[in-house]
Scaffold this motif. Structure first.
Motif, short mmCIF file in Angstrom:
data_model
loop_
_atom_site.label_atom_id
_atom_site.label_comp_id
_atom_site.label_asym_id
_atom_site.label_seq_id
_atom_site.Cartn_x
_atom_site.Cartn_y
_atom_site.Cartn_z
N UNK A 41 0.86 -1.29 -0.12
CA UNK A 41 0.02 -0.06 0.02
C UNK A 41 0.93 1.30 0.13
N UNK A 42 0.37 2.30 -0.61
CA UNK A 42 0.90 3.63 -0.50
C UNK A 42 0.39 4.61 0.47
N UNK A 43 1.48 5.38 1.10
CA UNK A 43 0.82 6.11 2.14
C UNK A 43 1.85 7.32 2.23
N UNK A 44 1.97 8.21 1.38
CA UNK A 44 2.99 9.07 1.50
C UNK A 44 2.99 10.01 2.70
N UNK A 45 4.07 10.43 3.16
CA UNK A 45 4.31 11.33 4.54
C UNK A 45 4.40 12.60 3.80
N UNK A 46 3.62 13.59 4.08
CA UNK A 46 3.79 15.00 3.92
C UNK A 46 3.46 15.29 2.59
N UNK A 47 3.46 16.70 2.18
CA UNK A 47 3.19 16.76 0.74
C UNK A 47 3.93 16.06 -0.42
N UNK A 48 5.48 16.01 -0.12
CA UNK A 48 6.18 15.30 -1.25
C UNK A 48 5.64 14.02 -1.50
N UNK A 49 5.46 13.01 -0.20
CA UNK A 49 5.11 11.90 -0.34
C UNK A 49 3.79 11.62 -1.18
N UNK A 50 2.69 12.35 -0.68
CA UNK A 50 1.58 12.40 -1.25
C UNK A 50 1.43 12.80 -2.66
N UNK A 51 2.33 13.99 -2.98
CA UNK A 51 2.41 14.38 -4.45
C UNK A 51 3.09 13.40 -5.22
N UNK A 52 4.14 12.52 -4.86
CA UNK A 52 4.69 11.68 -5.93
C UNK A 52 3.58 10.23 -6.14
N UNK A 53 2.67 10.08 -5.24
CA UNK A 53 1.67 9.11 -5.44
C UNK A 53 0.81 9.64 -6.46
N UNK A 54 0.38 10.70 -6.29
CA UNK A 54 -0.41 11.45 -7.27
C UNK A 54 0.05 11.53 -8.65
N UNK A 55 1.41 11.81 -8.76
CA UNK A 55 2.05 11.56 -9.88
C UNK A 55 2.09 10.44 -10.68
N UNK A 56 2.44 9.24 -9.71
CA UNK A 56 2.38 7.89 -10.43
C UNK A 56 1.04 7.80 -10.87
N UNK A 57 0.06 8.11 -10.19
CA UNK A 57 -1.53 8.00 -10.68
C UNK A 57 -1.50 8.50 -12.05
N UNK A 58 -1.05 9.82 -12.40
CA UNK A 58 -0.90 10.25 -13.61
C UNK A 58 -0.27 9.30 -14.69
N UNK A 59 0.62 8.77 -14.42
CA UNK A 59 1.27 8.05 -15.20
C UNK A 59 0.49 6.67 -15.66
N UNK A 60 0.00 6.03 -14.39
CA UNK A 60 -0.90 4.80 -14.73
C UNK A 60 -1.97 5.11 -15.62
N UNK A 61 -2.41 6.26 -15.55
CA UNK A 61 -3.44 6.55 -16.45
C UNK A 61 -3.18 6.50 -17.96
N UNK A 62 -2.05 7.00 -18.12
CA UNK A 62 -1.37 6.65 -19.58
C UNK A 62 -1.07 5.56 -20.09
N UNK A 63 -0.42 4.81 -18.93
CA UNK A 63 -0.19 3.31 -19.15
C UNK A 63 -1.42 2.54 -19.68
N UNK A 64 -2.59 2.78 -18.97
CA UNK A 64 -3.71 2.05 -19.22
C UNK A 64 -4.34 2.51 -20.88
N UNK A 65 -3.67 3.53 -21.25
CA UNK A 65 -4.06 3.81 -22.74
C UNK A 65 -3.19 3.47 -23.68
N UNK A 66 -2.17 2.61 -23.27
CA UNK A 66 -1.44 1.91 -24.04
C UNK A 66 0.10 2.53 -24.40
N UNK A 67 0.31 3.84 -23.29
CA UNK A 67 1.66 3.88 -23.58
C UNK A 67 2.71 3.22 -22.69
N UNK A 68 3.95 3.21 -23.03
CA UNK A 68 5.00 2.43 -22.24
C UNK A 68 5.50 3.50 -21.34
N UNK A 69 5.00 3.16 -19.94
CA UNK A 69 5.58 4.28 -18.90
C UNK A 69 6.06 3.61 -17.56
N UNK A 70 7.27 3.02 -17.46
CA UNK A 70 7.96 2.46 -16.65
C UNK A 70 8.01 3.32 -15.48
#
Length: 345
Positions: free
Chosen positions: A127-156
């Motif tokens: 599970x992801x549980x970021x501490x502070x603004x940085x940890x939380x923002x990094x989780x949200x940034x990953x979510x942006x990437x995962x959205x485009x991975x589901x669209x067919x992009x290669x996003x390691x």
């Protein structure tokens, strides 16, 4: 191939720029900071701009084969800058990458997304549980990437442990500065916890594997860290031993020190932020088994190797930055009241 490196003037950025250049690739660096590396600045394309600027991002993305997204606002930045840079900036980049048919978008995340966990090692599906603004923002940034991975992009997505090596300062400047000047170094708690690090050269190797291996293999999320590490006391003592002043790591009582650092952070007298001092006395290590099996990743450096390699670079270059300070990994952080504490060690 033609690479766009966001954060190219940063600590990871410059190491990656040099790494890719030695492999014969074209490189575009995009960063808000000045690209002040005379050894390579004439060999690449340098763009100075902000990833929050959609027009700048769109222009930078022209004819790019691979994006390696290392840019981020670090924990010492204001929360609003952290979220706008790390989340909105990531969204701008990956939208532009899709529009321009970029082959791969490699996102450098952080193990800060795991927060302060209750077990080790940590696996990519924990599970992801970021501490502070940085940890939380990094989780949200990953979510942006995962959205485009589901669209067919290669996003390691790469989640590196705290990485060190040539050009790294930031919080590690404290250890190296005190070791150079013949002081011991305080440790929150007994220092018997295991805290995994990572050499930046090993991280560059992992990134490059994600650039070159089959898309089907790399289009996933990977923890990256050192294979060999002992306790914090042992690993950090290696730097003091190398410094040669016969100084030792000194254990401090955990809870009183954390309470003190919380107060000092609140009144801006200490550069240490919550994720640093809240986790410094805890185990913190990830499993790299997935990266080993899928990517064939094999780290070259242990914790001790990486710390001493970084310290050697520090000794050779400390005169160049002794009067500089800031909030990035490439400059020393202001020690604040810790400069006074140094006298007692």
């Amino acid at each position: 191939m033609k690479f766009l490196i966001t954060g190219g003037a940063g600590f990871l950025g410059i190491n990656l720029v040099r790494y890719l250049h030695t492999h014969g690739h074209q490189i575009v660096s995009l960063d808000t900071a000045e690209f002040d590396y005379p050894d390579i600045r004439d060999k690449i394309t340098i763009l100075t701009g902000d990833i929050r600027d959609k027009n700048m991002v769109g222009d930078a993305m022209q004819n790019i084969d691979i994006v390696v997204h290392t840019a981020a606002a670090l924990p010492l930045y204001k929360p609003e800058d952290i979220f706008s840079t790390d989340v909105e900036g990531t969204r701008n980049l990956i939208e532009a990458a899709e529009k321009n048919n970029v082959g791969r978008f490699i996102h450098i995340s952080s193990t800060a997304v795991y927060g302060i966990p209750d077990h080790h090692p940590l696996y990519e599906d924990d599970k992801l549980d970021g501490v502070g603004p940085y940890g939380k923002a990094k989780i949200q940034a990953e979510e942006e990437c995962l959205n485009f991975r589901t669209k067919g992009m290669c996003v390691p997505i790469i989640r590196p442990k705290s990485f060190i090596g040539p050009e790294r300062l930031g919080v590690f400047d404290l250890l190296y500065n005190w070791a150079k000047d013949g002081h011991g170094f305080p440790m929150i708690g007994k220092g018997n916890n295991r805290y995994q690090l990572l050499d930046v050269e090993d991280l560059c190797e992992a990134i490059y594997i994600c650039c070159t291996l089959d898309k089907e293999k790399v289009n996933d999320t990977f923890n990256i860290g050192a294979k060999e590490f002992t306790t914090m006391r042992e690993d950090y003592q290696a730097v003091l031993d190398y410094a040669g002043h016969n100084k030792k790591i000194k254990a401090l009582p955990e809870q009183p020190v954390i309470l003190t650092l919380r107060m000092l952070e609140a009144v801006k007298l200490s550069p240490l932020y919550k994720w640093v001092y809240e986790t410094a006395s805890k185990d913190s290590f990830v499993s790299i088994e997935k990266a080993e099996k899928v990517l064939g990743f094999t780290p070259k450096y242990s914790n001790k190797d990486a710390l001493i390699r970084n310290y050697k670079w520090y000794l050779e270059n400390h005169e160049d930055f002794k009067n500089k300070s800031g909030v990035s990994h490439r400059v020393p952080w202001k020690q604040g009241i810790l400069r006074v504490a140094k006298m007692f060690f």
